[in-house]
Design a protein around this motif. Sequence first.
Motif, PDB file in Angstrom:
ATOM      1  N   VAL A   1       0.825  -1.222   0.000  1.00  0.00           N
ATOM      2  CA  VAL A   1       0.000   0.000   0.000  1.00  0.00           C
ATOM      3  C   VAL A   1       0.852   1.263   0.000  1.00  0.00           C
ATOM      4  N   ALA A   2       2.052   1.187   0.576  1.00  0.00           N
ATOM      5  CA  ALA A   2       2.908   2.377   0.609  1.00  0.00           C
ATOM      6  C   ALA A   2       3.250   2.856  -0.797  1.00  0.00           C
TER       7      ALA A   2
ATOM      8  N   ASP B   1      -2.005   8.325   0.337  1.00  0.00           N
ATOM      9  CA  ASP B   1      -2.366   8.747   1.688  1.00  0.00           C
ATOM     10  C   ASP B   1      -1.838   7.800   2.750  1.00  0.00           C
ATOM     11  N   GLU B   2      -1.158   6.738   2.348  1.00  0.00           N
ATOM     12  CA  GLU B   2      -0.504   5.842   3.296  1.00  0.00           C
ATOM     13  C   GLU B   2       0.896   6.375   3.612  1.00  0.00           C
ATOM     14  N   SER B   3       1.542   5.799   4.618  1.00  0.00           N
ATOM     15  CA  SER B   3       2.913   6.205   4.946  1.00  0.00           C
ATOM     16  C   SER B   3       3.819   5.994   3.743  1.00  0.00           C
TER      17      SER B   3
ATOM     18  N   ALA C   1      -8.102   4.808   6.000  1.00  0.00           N
ATOM     19  CA  ALA C   1      -7.373   5.203   4.798  1.00  0.00           C
ATOM     20  C   ALA C   1      -8.302   5.088   3.584  1.00  0.00           C
TER      21      ALA C   1
ATOM     22  N   ARG D   1      -8.156   3.463   0.929  1.00  0.00           N
ATOM     23  CA  ARG D   1      -8.368   2.109   0.414  1.00  0.00           C
ATOM     24  C   ARG D   1      -9.439   1.346   1.196  1.00  0.00           C
ATOM     25  N   LYS D   2      -9.787   1.836   2.386  1.00  0.00           N
ATOM     26  CA  LYS D   2     -10.842   1.193   3.161  1.00  0.00           C
ATOM     27  C   LYS D   2     -12.226   1.462   2.567  1.00  0.00           C
TER      28      LYS D   2
END
Length: 337
Positions: free
Chosen positions: A95-96, A101-103, A178, A180-181
């Motif tokens: 996901v990074a 919007d992820e770390s 996030a 993706r949720k």
Amino acid sequence: MGAQAYERHIIARAANALTSLSGDTWRVRELVTRSLRSPLTGDRRLPMGYIAKAPVAVRREAGRLLYAGDTVSHRMSLELPPAPRGDVVTLHDIVAWRFPDESAPVPAAIAELRRAAAVICVSEFSAQEAIDLIGIRDPHIVHNGVDDPYFDAAPLERSSLIGLGLDGPYVLHAGGAARRKNLEALASAWPIVRRERPHLELALSGPPHPRRTELFDGMPGVRLLGRLPSELMPGLVAAADAIVVPSLYEGFGLPVLEGFAANVPVVAADTSSLPEVAGSAALLVAPDAAAIAAGIIDATSGDPTIARMIAEGRSRAAGFTWERSAAAHARVWESVS
């Protein structure tokens, strides 16, 4: 959260899993590495902000010092530097690299993952993502397990539910916020559900997040529960009329199995790893508002097919144990020792 549960369960079972595999006595040590300013206890202190962004050569040298004397070192965080030998890494997802919007990803992570002695991915989906995007060769697929308290959990007592603001039947979403949720689609789906199920509530459990608050605060029939103690979660899941997991992207999707184990119907998006984890035991729907709403309405209909699905889910969850996961980890550790 999922990654922390994974770390806790695998570390706790590592020594027994290795002994059961080979009969040899392995010395297993847990290193808890914290940043210099962290108030939490730990075995090692590192300037984690610097280390995470440091060049490959600097990270290699830090790893030589951190893991000195180890035959196998298993890194459960990509921020930690690589080990000089027997470097095993867990890659839950990518996901990074996929979601802004992820770390942000660790700059050296791709090069280090390609050089690692072994990479463990928690699903076939994540493994294929690692192959396609990062260029990992032959990642090991080791599924997560389900915490024992979820199996046939007793529903929270009514007084406890009322204390959380839940005074009627509810659908539960547990997790982060996030993008993706896919909480935007769930928020659009909820008014549709309420028209068909006016007494049903939507309970949202997870760390406070401005996106979740903006989407749901003040919406009729919605309860924002915040972060709850882990010991409450099995009962909260078991008391739900359904679990909803509308995510666009999950590396594994533990809430699906937790719902199965607790004998609750699950509505999940037919995306990423979720069909792999759910099999045919969940209502798999498209990740849009209309399909999510229809799935929730079907799951709470009382139709006899839902009871059969619940039984199938309970049986499926029984195959995902942390003991099985730890045994598979031990085989990886021994293969690189």
